[in-house]
Scaffold this motif. Structure first.
Motif, PDB file in Angstrom:
ATOM      1  N   ALA A  11       3.971   1.792   9.753  1.00 56.19           N
ATOM      2  CA  ALA A  11       3.381   0.566  10.309  1.00 56.19           C
ATOM      3  C   ALA A  11       4.235  -0.658   9.957  1.00 56.19           C
ATOM      4  O   ALA A  11       4.496  -1.521  10.809  1.00 56.19           O
ATOM      5  CB  ALA A  11       1.960   0.394   9.778  1.00 56.19           C
ATOM      6  N   ALA A  12       4.697  -0.716   8.690  1.00 53.01           N
ATOM      7  CA  ALA A  12       5.526  -1.844   8.278  1.00 53.01           C
ATOM      8  C   ALA A  12       6.860  -1.838   9.023  1.00 53.01           C
ATOM      9  O   ALA A  12       7.359  -2.888   9.442  1.00 53.01           O
ATOM     10  CB  ALA A  12       5.769  -1.791   6.772  1.00 53.01           C
ATOM     11  N   ARG A  72      -3.677  17.524  -2.280  1.00 56.60           N
ATOM     12  CA  ARG A  72      -3.901  16.197  -2.854  1.00 56.60           C
ATOM     13  C   ARG A  72      -2.619  15.361  -2.791  1.00 56.60           C
ATOM     14  O   ARG A  72      -2.653  14.167  -2.462  1.00 56.60           O
ATOM     15  CB  ARG A  72      -4.356  16.340  -4.316  1.00 56.60           C
ATOM     16  N   TRP A  73      -1.474  16.003  -3.112  1.00 50.77           N
ATOM     17  CA  TRP A  73      -0.200  15.299  -3.020  1.00 50.77           C
ATOM     18  C   TRP A  73       0.070  14.851  -1.579  1.00 50.77           C
ATOM     19  O   TRP A  73       0.551  13.737  -1.346  1.00 50.77           O
ATOM     20  CB  TRP A  73       0.923  16.218  -3.507  1.00 50.77           C
ATOM     21  N   ALA A  74      -0.274  15.724  -0.623  1.00 49.55           N
ATOM     22  CA  ALA A  74      -0.044  15.396   0.785  1.00 49.55           C
ATOM     23  C   ALA A  74      -0.869  14.194   1.223  1.00 49.55           C
ATOM     24  O   ALA A  74      -0.437  13.418   2.083  1.00 49.55           O
ATOM     25  CB  ALA A  74      -0.352  16.601   1.665  1.00 49.55           C
ATOM     26  N   SER A  75      -2.053  14.016   0.632  1.00 53.59           N
ATOM     27  CA  SER A  75      -2.879  12.859   0.999  1.00 53.59           C
ATOM     28  C   SER A  75      -2.204  11.561   0.570  1.00 53.59           C
ATOM     29  O   SER A  75      -2.195  10.570   1.309  1.00 53.59           O
ATOM     30  CB  SER A  75      -4.268  12.972   0.370  1.00 53.59           C
ATOM     31  N   PHE A  76      -1.611  11.566  -0.645  1.00 48.68           N
ATOM     32  CA  PHE A  76      -0.858  10.384  -1.081  1.00 48.68           C
ATOM     33  C   PHE A  76       0.349  10.163  -0.185  1.00 48.68           C
ATOM     34  O   PHE A  76       0.672   9.035   0.194  1.00 48.68           O
ATOM     35  CB  PHE A  76      -0.400  10.553  -2.534  1.00 48.68           C
ATOM     36  N   ARG A  77       1.014  11.268   0.148  1.00 50.54           N
ATOM     37  CA  ARG A  77       2.224  11.177   0.968  1.00 50.54           C
ATOM     38  C   ARG A  77       1.906  10.654   2.365  1.00 50.54           C
ATOM     39  O   ARG A  77       2.676   9.880   2.943  1.00 50.54           O
ATOM     40  CB  ARG A  77       2.881  12.553   1.066  1.00 50.54           C
ATOM     41  N   ALA A  78       0.764  11.089   2.896  1.00 43.38           N
ATOM     42  CA  ALA A  78       0.376  10.652   4.240  1.00 43.38           C
ATOM     43  C   ALA A  78       0.147   9.140   4.279  1.00 43.38           C
ATOM     44  O   ALA A  78       0.537   8.459   5.232  1.00 43.38           O
ATOM     45  CB  ALA A  78      -0.875  11.389   4.687  1.00 43.38           C
ATOM     46  N   ILE A  79      -0.492   8.612   3.232  1.00 41.14           N
ATOM     47  CA  ILE A  79      -0.713   7.172   3.166  1.00 41.14           C
ATOM     48  C   ILE A  79       0.633   6.442   3.100  1.00 41.14           C
ATOM     49  O   ILE A  79       0.848   5.431   3.782  1.00 41.14           O
ATOM     50  CB  ILE A  79      -1.579   6.816   1.944  1.00 41.14           C
ATOM     51  N   THR A  80       1.538   6.969   2.287  1.00 39.65           N
ATOM     52  CA  THR A  80       2.855   6.352   2.165  1.00 39.65           C
ATOM     53  C   THR A  80       3.571   6.295   3.506  1.00 39.65           C
ATOM     54  O   THR A  80       4.107   5.249   3.907  1.00 39.65           O
ATOM     55  CB  THR A  80       3.718   7.139   1.156  1.00 39.65           C
ATOM     56  N   GLU A  87       0.833  -1.209   0.000  1.00 38.43           N
ATOM     57  CA  GLU A  87       0.000   0.000   0.000  1.00 38.43           C
ATOM     58  C   GLU A  87       0.866   1.257   0.000  1.00 38.43           C
ATOM     59  O   GLU A  87       0.557   2.234  -0.687  1.00 38.43           O
ATOM     60  CB  GLU A  87      -0.926  -0.006   1.218  1.00 38.43           C
ATOM     61  N   ALA A  88       1.958   1.236   0.772  1.00 42.06           N
ATOM     62  CA  ALA A  88       2.851   2.389   0.804  1.00 42.06           C
ATOM     63  C   ALA A  88       3.492   2.616  -0.560  1.00 42.06           C
ATOM     64  O   ALA A  88       3.614   3.761  -1.022  1.00 42.06           O
ATOM     65  CB  ALA A  88       3.929   2.185   1.865  1.00 42.06           C
ATOM     66  N   ASN A  89       3.887   1.544  -1.222  1.00 42.72           N
ATOM     67  CA  ASN A  89       4.520   1.656  -2.529  1.00 42.72           C
ATOM     68  C   ASN A  89       3.548   2.180  -3.576  1.00 42.72           C
ATOM     69  O   ASN A  89       3.899   3.038  -4.393  1.00 42.72           O
ATOM     70  CB  ASN A  89       5.071   0.296  -2.954  1.00 42.72           C
ATOM     71  N   GLU A  90       2.310   1.677  -3.551  1.00 42.99           N
ATOM     72  CA  GLU A  90       1.310   2.148  -4.511  1.00 42.99           C
ATOM     73  C   GLU A  90       0.993   3.625  -4.304  1.00 42.99           C
ATOM     74  O   GLU A  90       0.853   4.378  -5.276  1.00 42.99           O
ATOM     75  CB  GLU A  90       0.037   1.302  -4.378  1.00 42.99           C
ATOM     76  N   ALA A  91       0.876   4.044  -3.047  1.00 44.42           N
ATOM     77  CA  ALA A  91       0.623   5.453  -2.769  1.00 44.42           C
ATOM     78  C   ALA A  91       1.800   6.316  -3.202  1.00 44.42           C
ATOM     79  O   ALA A  91       1.618   7.424  -3.723  1.00 44.42           O
ATOM     80  CB  ALA A  91       0.345   5.653  -1.275  1.00 44.42           C
ATOM     81  N   ALA A  92       3.023   5.817  -3.019  1.00 38.38           N
ATOM     82  CA  ALA A  92       4.209   6.567  -3.444  1.00 38.38           C
ATOM     83  C   ALA A  92       4.226   6.727  -4.959  1.00 38.38           C
ATOM     84  O   ALA A  92       4.535   7.810  -5.472  1.00 38.38           O
ATOM     85  CB  ALA A  92       5.473   5.860  -2.960  1.00 38.38           C
TER      86      ALA A  92
END
Length: 482
Positions: A237-238, A223-231, A189-194
């Motif tokens: 967590a990982a 919008r970019w920050a939302s992707f970054r936050a998920i990453t 999930e982190a990779n896809e968001a990145a």
């Protein structure tokens, strides 16, 4: 983590084929690993001889001879390890030469088929996969098959020490698998968001003028920050889960070493083994567990490389490389559209339906209509960028979509609505980056297009470098050069 088996994928996959052709150098690398691991046995033998002979006989010549012998074994082992590394590096270079061109072509094919998100990520995936294959992470797999050799020697010394080492290896490997299972979803999930954030940033930078003029930096940044936050959230967590399991693995490894020393000391006290074997046991057990230890330490690199391999396989899944075709004669210019129906990828209805027309050589045709009527789609069909759902577009009777693209491009020009010039000189762009076009042809083309005088006024004329965005020229000048 699924077992890496390239032969299970598409047999005509260029990546699979390149790996299969590399089995010979991989076999040599495995042979080098066998010799290197066998030479490592010189160290426990050396320690046993020190305690068994030198310490009892006080013989300096014996000490010098066995010391020289073990150093010579280590020199040979180092040379062999260097050869193994060279073999793997050369294998990576050859694989890249055979696959990178196909990746480059498949990228264009994927984008044209409606997946603009592909971009250059596939080339980064190829680099990541190649680095994984030629790096120390993949080298661990060459040492794993020789673990039984060290285990066998430990069993010969004493079965108890062999059992403890095997149990320890199993525990360490189980922890590695548990770590992969615990961290893989979060890392994916982190990779896809990145990747989404990188693609979004690239798009924003390509339209930097619009973003600044219309004050869109803040909303785009949000919008970019939302992707970054998920990453960051999923990466954190990982990392937390990996840290816990890494510490458990560290404790397990240290506990195994202590147990082996304790059991060895007990066996020496009981008179079951020679005192010189105490340190030999410790060295052999450490070497037997080393591949597992390195595998745990390289797990992220291995899983990232495997994910790159999966993405490359997905890229090649629908890609069909063009086959050599018979060179057709220079077209006279008769263009016919025969009962064409067309719907872009994802559309629920035909944009063009039942289109038929014929243009004779020397005739010109203008197509007008409102936005969304299908004018650009018709142009793309006419030059073979897209393929009609049904019907055909033919130039001098030959289907333009199946025409060899390099040969077709020699006779046809295409200027889209958004004119983009490539990084390079104006001469390179006019010549289509072809090496068989001379200066006279370039100048004559510029004169026909009415841009010769415009180009001469530029700082370096035809040799003016445009850069990545072509901002040396205005929008109108870019269109005229195009």
């Amino acid at each position: 983590m699924k077992i890496f088996n390239p032969l299970a994928d598409q047999p005509d996959n260029p990546l699979t084929r390149a790996i299969k052709e590399g089995y010979t150098p991989l076999a040599f690398a495995g042979l080098f690993s066998l010799v290197s691991n066998l030479l490592y046995l010189a160290l426990p033998i050396y320690t046993f001889q020190i305690y068994g002979r030198v310490m009892t006989s006080y013989s300096v010549p014996t000490l010098l001879v066995i010391t020289f012998g073990v150093l010579l074994a280590f020199v040979i082992s180092s040379v062999i390890d260097d050869y193994r590394a060279r073999v793997m590096v050369n294998f990576g270079v050859v694989m890249d030469q055979r696959v990178s061109g196909r990746v480059f072509s498949a990228l264009f094919d994927t984008v044209i088929r409606g997946n603009p998100a592909a971009r250059s990520q596939a080339l980064r995936d190829l680099d990541g996969f190649r680095q994984m294959l030629t790096g120390p992470a993949f080298g661990t797999f060459f040492d794993l098959p020789w673990m039984p050799v060290f285990m066998l020697v430990l069993f010969i010394i004493d079965p108890i020490i062999g059992v403890v080492t095997i149990v320890g290896a199993g525990l360490l490997f189980g922890i590695a698998l548990l770590q992969d299972r615990a961290t893989r979803p979060a890392l994916r999930e982190a990779n896809e968001a990145a990747l989404r954030s990188y693609a979004f940033t690239d798009a924003a930078l390509r339209n930097g003028e619009v973003v600044r003029a219309m004050g869109m930096i803040e909303p785009l940044g949000a919008r970019w920050a939302s992707f970054r936050a998920i990453t960051m959230e999923r990466s954190a967590a990982a990392s937390e889960r990996a840290s816990v399991l890494s510490n458990i693995s560290k404790f397990t490894r240290q506990a195994i070493q202590v147990l082996i020393i304790a059991i060895g000391a007990y066996l020496v006290v009981m008179g079951k083994i020679h005192s010189g074997l105490l340190f030999a046991n410790m060295i052999l057990a450490a070497r037997a567990l080393q591949p597992i230890d390195r595998l745990v330490g390289s797990w992220d690199a291995l899983t990232n490389g495997y994910r790159s391999y999966e993405r490359l396989n997905a890229l090649f899944g629908d890609y069909k490389p063009s086959k050599p075709l018979t060179t057709l004669p220079k077209p006279l210019g008769q263009l016919s559209v025969e009962g064409v129906n067309f719907a872009p990828v994802g559309a629920t209805r035909f944009v063009l339906q039942g289109i038929s027309l014929k243009i004779e050589p020397g005739e010109m045709l203008g197509v007008i209509g409102p936005s969304g009527a299908g004018k650009s789609s018709l142009a793309r069909l006419m030059v073979g960028i897209w393929q009609a759902n049904s019907g055909h577009v033919r130039l001098d009777g030959a289907d333009v979509y199946t025409w060899d693209r390099t040969d077709f491009g020699r006779h046809v020009g295409y200027l889209p609505q958004d004119t983009e010039l490539f990084s390079g000189s104006i001469r390179d762009n006019i010549a289509r980056f072809r090496s068989d076009v001379d200066d006279e042809q370039v100048v004559r083309a510029a004169q026909v297009a009415g841009v010769h005088q415009l180009i001469l006024r530029l700082p370096n004329g035809y040799d003016t470098e445009l850069g990545e965005t072509g901002h040396v020229l205005s929008a109108g000048q870019r269109q005229r050069v195009g």
